[in-house]
Design a protein around this motif. Structure first.
Motif, PDB file in Angstrom:
ATOM      1  N   TRP A  62       0.875  -1.177   0.000  1.00 10.86           N
ATOM      2  CA  TRP A  62       0.000   0.000   0.000  1.00 10.86           C
ATOM      3  C   TRP A  62       0.902   1.213   0.000  1.00 10.86           C
ATOM      4  O   TRP A  62       1.792   1.340   0.845  1.00 10.86           O
ATOM      5  N   GLN A  85      -4.398   6.236  -2.340  1.00  9.16           N
ATOM      6  CA  GLN A  85      -3.699   5.074  -1.795  1.00  9.16           C
ATOM      7  C   GLN A  85      -3.688   4.015  -2.894  1.00  9.16           C
ATOM      8  O   GLN A  85      -4.742   3.578  -3.362  1.00  9.16           O
ATOM      9  N   TYR A  86      -2.479   3.668  -3.351  1.00  8.26           N
ATOM     10  CA  TYR A  86      -2.335   2.575  -4.310  1.00  8.26           C
ATOM     11  C   TYR A  86      -2.309   1.278  -3.525  1.00  8.26           C
ATOM     12  O   TYR A  86      -1.558   1.153  -2.555  1.00  8.26           O
ATOM     13  N   ARG A  87      -3.122   0.332  -3.916  1.00 10.47           N
ATOM     14  CA  ARG A  87      -3.151  -0.982  -3.273  1.00 10.47           C
ATOM     15  C   ARG A  87      -2.714  -2.014  -4.298  1.00 10.47           C
ATOM     16  O   ARG A  87      -3.465  -2.364  -5.207  1.00 10.47           O
ATOM     17  N   GLY A 103      -5.032  -1.435  -7.512  1.00 11.66           N
ATOM     18  CA  GLY A 103      -6.243  -0.685  -7.234  1.00 11.66           C
ATOM     19  C   GLY A 103      -5.853   0.680  -6.697  1.00 11.66           C
ATOM     20  O   GLY A 103      -4.807   0.824  -6.065  1.00 11.66           O
ATOM     21  N   ASN A 105      -7.302   3.786  -4.374  1.00 10.15           N
ATOM     22  CA  ASN A 105      -8.343   4.215  -3.449  1.00 10.15           C
ATOM     23  C   ASN A 105      -8.230   5.726  -3.266  1.00 10.15           C
ATOM     24  O   ASN A 105      -7.280   6.202  -2.666  1.00 10.15           O
ATOM     25  N   LEU A 107      -8.625   9.199  -1.565  1.00 11.26           N
ATOM     26  CA  LEU A 107      -8.803   9.569  -0.167  1.00 11.26           C
ATOM     27  C   LEU A 107      -9.394  10.971  -0.003  1.00 11.26           C
ATOM     28  O   LEU A 107     -10.218  11.187   0.856  1.00 11.26           O
TER      29      LEU A 107
END
Length: 114
Positions: A62, A85-87, A103, A105, A107
């Motif tokens: 992450w 946030q890169y997952r 993915g 995300n 924020l």
């Protein structure tokens, strides 16, 4: 740098990207990402905190970042700044560590007008 080949080299051939349209093959995901990014005059992504969970030849990564997007002169907005946030799910391969799933995300978002 907008170097597609350099970016693509971080991903496994069978990788998937999870975006607004759901999961898609990485080449489609990156192509769509680059089309969107090319609409901006300039972009810069700063990666900050990272969390890594390693399990043998697999890892979860992450990465928190701030993405700056500058629009072209004459546009209504001057810039768009987003916290993301890169997952990533990664796998150790004979070529080294590669991302097999990405993915993003969102924020927060700040859109500055002229």
């Amino acid at each position: 740098m907008r170097d597609y080949d350099l970016c693509r080299s971080a991903f496994a051939d069978d990788a998937i990207g999870i975006g607004r349209e759901g999961a898609e093959p990485i080449d489609d995901y990156l192509s769509n990402t680059y089309k969107m990014a090319s609409s901006f005059h300039a972009t810069q992504h700063l990666i900050a905190n990272q969390y890594v969970e390693l399990k043998g030849d697999e890892a979860v990564l992450w990465s928190y970042g701030v993405a700056h997007h500058k629009v072209a002169p004459g546009e209504e907005r001057d810039e768009i700044i987003a916290g993301v946030q890169y997952r990533d799910k990664c796998r150790r391969t004979k070529e080294g560590w590669l991302i097999v799933e990405r993915g993003v995300n969102p924020l927060w978002l700040d859109m500055k007008s002229r």
